[in-house]
Design a protein around this motif. Structure first.
Motif, PDB file in Angstrom:
ATOM      1  N   ASN A   1       0.510  -1.352  -0.024  1.00 35.95           N
ATOM      2  CA  ASN A   1      -0.084   0.203   0.123  1.00 35.95           C
ATOM      3  C   ASN A   1       0.564   0.814  -0.689  1.00 35.95           C
ATOM      4  O   ASN A   1       1.589   1.176   1.036  1.00 35.95           O
ATOM      5  N   LEU A   2       0.795   2.322  -0.811  1.00 34.43           N
ATOM      6  CA  LEU A   2       1.788   3.437  -1.406  1.00 34.43           C
ATOM      7  C   LEU A   2       0.832   4.943  -1.484  1.00 34.43           C
ATOM      8  O   LEU A   2      -0.971   4.442  -1.513  1.00 34.43           O
ATOM      9  N   THR A   3       0.655   5.953  -0.424  1.00 34.87           N
ATOM     10  CA  THR A   3      -0.210   7.223  -0.789  1.00 34.87           C
ATOM     11  C   THR A   3       0.912   7.820  -1.488  1.00 34.87           C
ATOM     12  O   THR A   3       1.743   8.156  -0.753  1.00 34.87           O
ATOM     13  N   PHE A   4       0.084   9.150  -2.238  1.00 35.03           N
ATOM     14  CA  PHE A   4       0.682  10.022  -2.437  1.00 35.03           C
ATOM     15  C   PHE A   4       1.042  11.751  -2.609  1.00 35.03           C
ATOM     16  O   PHE A   4      -1.021  11.246  -2.143  1.00 35.03           O
ATOM     17  N   ASP A   5       1.090  12.544  -1.804  1.00 38.51           N
ATOM     18  CA  ASP A   5       1.200  13.595  -1.803  1.00 38.51           C
ATOM     19  C   ASP A   5      -0.538  14.497  -3.025  1.00 38.51           C
ATOM     20  O   ASP A   5      -1.369  15.635  -2.662  1.00 38.51           O
ATOM     21  N   ASP A   6      -0.296  14.113  -3.228  1.00 36.19           N
ATOM     22  CA  ASP A   6      -1.040  14.310  -5.191  1.00 36.19           C
ATOM     23  C   ASP A   6      -1.918  12.996  -5.961  1.00 36.19           C
ATOM     24  O   ASP A   6      -0.978  12.050  -5.769  1.00 36.19           O
ATOM     25  N   THR A   7      -2.101  13.563  -7.008  1.00 34.37           N
ATOM     26  CA  THR A   7      -3.067  12.216  -7.861  1.00 34.37           C
ATOM     27  C   THR A   7      -1.693  12.428  -9.389  1.00 34.37           C
ATOM     28  O   THR A   7      -2.278  11.542 -10.216  1.00 34.37           O
ATOM     29  N   ASN A   8      -0.972  13.045  -9.608  1.00 33.00           N
ATOM     30  CA  ASN A   8      -0.345  13.252 -10.920  1.00 33.00           C
ATOM     31  C   ASN A   8       0.620  12.926 -11.168  1.00 33.00           C
ATOM     32  O   ASN A   8       1.557  12.593 -10.404  1.00 33.00           O
ATOM     33  N   ASP A   9       0.630  11.315 -12.319  1.00 32.02           N
ATOM     34  CA  ASP A   9       1.653  10.910 -12.394  1.00 32.02           C
ATOM     35  C   ASP A   9       2.510  10.829 -11.011  1.00 32.02           C
ATOM     36  O   ASP A   9       3.420  10.442 -11.419  1.00 32.02           O
ATOM     37  N   ASN A  10       1.818   9.178 -10.921  1.00 24.73           N
ATOM     38  CA  ASN A  10       2.447   8.512  -9.597  1.00 24.73           C
ATOM     39  C   ASN A  10       3.158   7.482 -10.570  1.00 24.73           C
ATOM     40  O   ASN A  10       1.552   6.549 -11.195  1.00 24.73           O
ATOM     41  N   ARG A  11       3.633   6.555 -10.640  1.00 25.41           N
ATOM     42  CA  ARG A  11       4.312   5.558 -10.965  1.00 25.41           C
ATOM     43  C   ARG A  11       4.846   4.672  -9.589  1.00 25.41           C
ATOM     44  O   ARG A  11       5.550   4.789  -9.093  1.00 25.41           O
TER      45      ARG A  11
ATOM     46  N   LYS B   1       5.840  -6.511 -12.845  1.00 29.08           N
ATOM     47  CA  LYS B   1       4.254  -5.295 -12.853  1.00 29.08           C
ATOM     48  C   LYS B   1       5.106  -3.975 -12.824  1.00 29.08           C
ATOM     49  O   LYS B   1       5.615  -3.812 -12.233  1.00 29.08           O
ATOM     50  N   GLU B   2       3.846  -3.422 -13.761  1.00 29.55           N
ATOM     51  CA  GLU B   2       3.877  -2.032 -13.273  1.00 29.55           C
ATOM     52  C   GLU B   2       2.170  -1.418 -13.644  1.00 29.55           C
ATOM     53  O   GLU B   2       1.412  -1.379 -14.050  1.00 29.55           O
ATOM     54  N   ASN B   3       2.648  -0.364 -12.977  1.00 28.74           N
ATOM     55  CA  ASN B   3       1.554   0.468 -13.046  1.00 28.74           C
ATOM     56  C   ASN B   3       1.825   2.061 -12.968  1.00 28.74           C
ATOM     57  O   ASN B   3       2.205   2.276 -11.820  1.00 28.74           O
ATOM     58  N   LEU B   4       2.029   2.890 -14.099  1.00 25.14           N
ATOM     59  CA  LEU B   4       1.804   4.154 -14.512  1.00 25.14           C
ATOM     60  C   LEU B   4       0.589   4.904 -14.275  1.00 25.14           C
ATOM     61  O   LEU B   4       1.720   6.002 -14.270  1.00 25.14           O
ATOM     62  N   ASN B   5      -0.330   5.046 -13.866  1.00 24.94           N
ATOM     63  CA  ASN B   5      -1.348   5.506 -12.751  1.00 24.94           C
ATOM     64  C   ASN B   5      -1.812   5.597 -12.232  1.00 24.94           C
ATOM     65  O   ASN B   5      -3.136   4.952 -11.937  1.00 24.94           O
ATOM     66  N   VAL B   6      -1.014   5.334 -11.026  1.00 22.07           N
ATOM     67  CA  VAL B   6      -2.644   4.687 -10.013  1.00 22.07           C
ATOM     68  C   VAL B   6      -2.855   6.578  -9.199  1.00 22.07           C
ATOM     69  O   VAL B   6      -3.814   5.301  -8.329  1.00 22.07           O
ATOM     70  N   GLY B   7      -2.749   7.114  -9.558  1.00 26.06           N
ATOM     71  CA  GLY B   7      -3.789   8.330  -8.713  1.00 26.06           C
ATOM     72  C   GLY B   7      -2.441   8.433  -7.317  1.00 26.06           C
ATOM     73  O   GLY B   7      -1.679   8.554  -7.201  1.00 26.06           O
ATOM     74  N   SER B   8      -3.338   8.640  -6.066  1.00 26.24           N
ATOM     75  CA  SER B   8      -3.631   8.984  -4.998  1.00 26.24           C
ATOM     76  C   SER B   8      -2.405   7.885  -3.709  1.00 26.24           C
ATOM     77  O   SER B   8      -2.268   8.120  -3.293  1.00 26.24           O
TER      78      SER B   8
ATOM     79  N   LEU C   1       8.407  10.109  -3.629  1.00 24.71           N
ATOM     80  CA  LEU C   1       8.551   9.592  -2.880  1.00 24.71           C
ATOM     81  C   LEU C   1       7.068   9.642  -2.105  1.00 24.71           C
ATOM     82  O   LEU C   1       6.180  10.869  -2.456  1.00 24.71           O
ATOM     83  N   PRO C   2       6.363   8.493  -2.062  1.00 27.56           N
ATOM     84  CA  PRO C   2       4.968   8.069  -1.608  1.00 27.56           C
ATOM     85  C   PRO C   2       4.913   9.053   0.391  1.00 27.56           C
ATOM     86  O   PRO C   2       6.146   8.887   0.557  1.00 27.56           O
ATOM     87  N   ALA C   3       4.117   9.387   0.644  1.00 25.12           N
ATOM     88  CA  ALA C   3       3.555   9.946   2.167  1.00 25.12           C
ATOM     89  C   ALA C   3       3.544   9.046   2.766  1.00 25.12           C
ATOM     90  O   ALA C   3       4.262   8.654   3.860  1.00 25.12           O
ATOM     91  N   THR C   4       2.919   7.840   2.485  1.00 23.27           N
ATOM     92  CA  THR C   4       2.680   6.331   3.420  1.00 23.27           C
ATOM     93  C   THR C   4       3.684   5.487   2.968  1.00 23.27           C
ATOM     94  O   THR C   4       3.015   4.760   1.685  1.00 23.27           O
ATOM     95  N   SER C   5       3.604   4.670   3.201  1.00 20.42           N
ATOM     96  CA  SER C   5       3.828   3.179   2.192  1.00 20.42           C
ATOM     97  C   SER C   5       4.089   2.021   3.894  1.00 20.42           C
ATOM     98  O   SER C   5       4.852   2.099   4.279  1.00 20.42           O
ATOM     99  N   SER C   6       3.644   1.039   3.374  1.00 23.82           N
ATOM    100  CA  SER C   6       3.742  -0.048   3.915  1.00 23.82           C
ATOM    101  C   SER C   6       3.597  -1.421   3.713  1.00 23.82           C
ATOM    102  O   SER C   6       3.701  -2.105   2.429  1.00 23.82           O
ATOM    103  N   LEU C   7       3.676  -2.688   3.753  1.00 26.52           N
ATOM    104  CA  LEU C   7       4.236  -3.951   3.040  1.00 26.52           C
ATOM    105  C   LEU C   7       3.257  -4.958   4.009  1.00 26.52           C
ATOM    106  O   LEU C   7       3.920  -4.858   5.590  1.00 26.52           O
ATOM    107  N   LEU C   8       2.168  -5.760   4.254  1.00 22.16           N
ATOM    108  CA  LEU C   8       1.850  -6.871   4.589  1.00 22.16           C
ATOM    109  C   LEU C   8       1.819  -7.703   4.196  1.00 22.16           C
ATOM    110  O   LEU C   8       1.695  -8.640   2.798  1.00 22.16           O
ATOM    111  N   GLU C   9       2.437  -9.350   4.889  1.00 24.40           N
ATOM    112  CA  GLU C   9       2.317 -10.690   4.441  1.00 24.40           C
ATOM    113  C   GLU C   9       1.328 -11.247   5.213  1.00 24.40           C
ATOM    114  O   GLU C   9       1.175 -11.087   6.651  1.00 24.40           O
TER     115      GLU C   9
END
Length: 233
Positions: A28-38, A54-61, A83-91
């Motif tokens: 899970n990643l969150t960004f400060d804006d919705t523009n061009d987050n890859r 795996k690629e996701n070239l337009n993920v939004g915020s 750089l994401p505002a928050t980032s986490s990995l869950l297993e």
């Protein structure tokens, strides 16, 4: 839940620490804006030579991905262009979080510290380049070695100021000796010049005419003649 740590790997791209998976994961990643987050996921079976899978070239915020087909033991990295505002990995493998979380945190911290160390080394390198600007590496090393050898003799009992004063004193003594030798040489030259001048005033000796001459008062005089009494003229 494990936090991801990112470092810049090239212009416009950041990567997380490598993560060795033990089962299914969610990112899970969150960004400060919705523009061009890859977001790009990389994987490796050895921990080296990662490839994109795996690629996701337009993920939004917000980006939330489940990965259910990774083989336990494989490594993954998360690459982003911001750089994401928050980032986490869950297993989902129960009982593994306590030890794996510590490993992930330490891995991220080590990678961050390595980046800081590299920056510090570059700063020192730049400072040295500025210090020895215009001097080749060999000369710079020799110069620093000479300084090191000199300072090795500086102790609490033998200060740098005292050593420099002693050197200055020896230089003064040498200068005095040189001045005295110069004065002696000048005096000898003056006497030699005077004697040479006197010799130059002596007239040539008369020709061999059977008379005996003597030099007196700046002139040659006859003091004897063959077959006659001694006389002067």
């Amino acid at each position: 839940m494990i936090s991801l740590n990112f470092i810049q790997v090239e212009d416009g791209w950041f990567e997380s620490q490598p993560i060795q998976v033990s089962g299914n994961i969610a990112i899970n990643l969150t960004f400060d804006d919705t523009n061009d987050n890859r977001v790009v996921l990389l994987k490796s079976s050895t921990g080296h030579s990662y490839v994109s899978f795996k690629e996701n070239l337009n993920v939004g915020s917000c980006c939330d991905m489940n990965e259910n087909y990774l083989i336990p033991g494989q490594y993954i990295k998360v690459r982003v262009n911001k750089l994401p505002a928050t980032s986490s990995l869950l297993e989902d493998l129960q009982g593994s979080f306590a030890s794996k979380q510590d490993l992930f945190v330490e891995s991220g911290r080590a990678q961050t510290e390595e980046s800081k160390l590299e920056q510090s080394i570059n700063s020192v390198r730049q400072a040295l380049d500025t210090l020895v600007k215009g001097v080749d590496a060999t000369t710079a090393i020799d110069t620093f070695k000479e300084i090191e050898d000199f300072l090795a003799g500086v102790t609490n009992e033998k200060t740098l100021t005292g050593m420099l004063a002693a050197v200055d004193g020896k230089a003064g003594t040498a200068q005095t000796t040189a001045d005295s030798a110069k004065k002696t040489a000048s005096s000898a030259l003056a006497k030699a010049t005077e004697n040479g001048t006197k010799l130059a005033t002596i007239p040539d000796m008369p020709a061999n005419d059977g008379k005996i001459y003597g030099f007196c008062n700046g002139a040659w005089i006859v003091i004897a003649e063959s077959g006659k009494s001694v006389y002067t003229t």
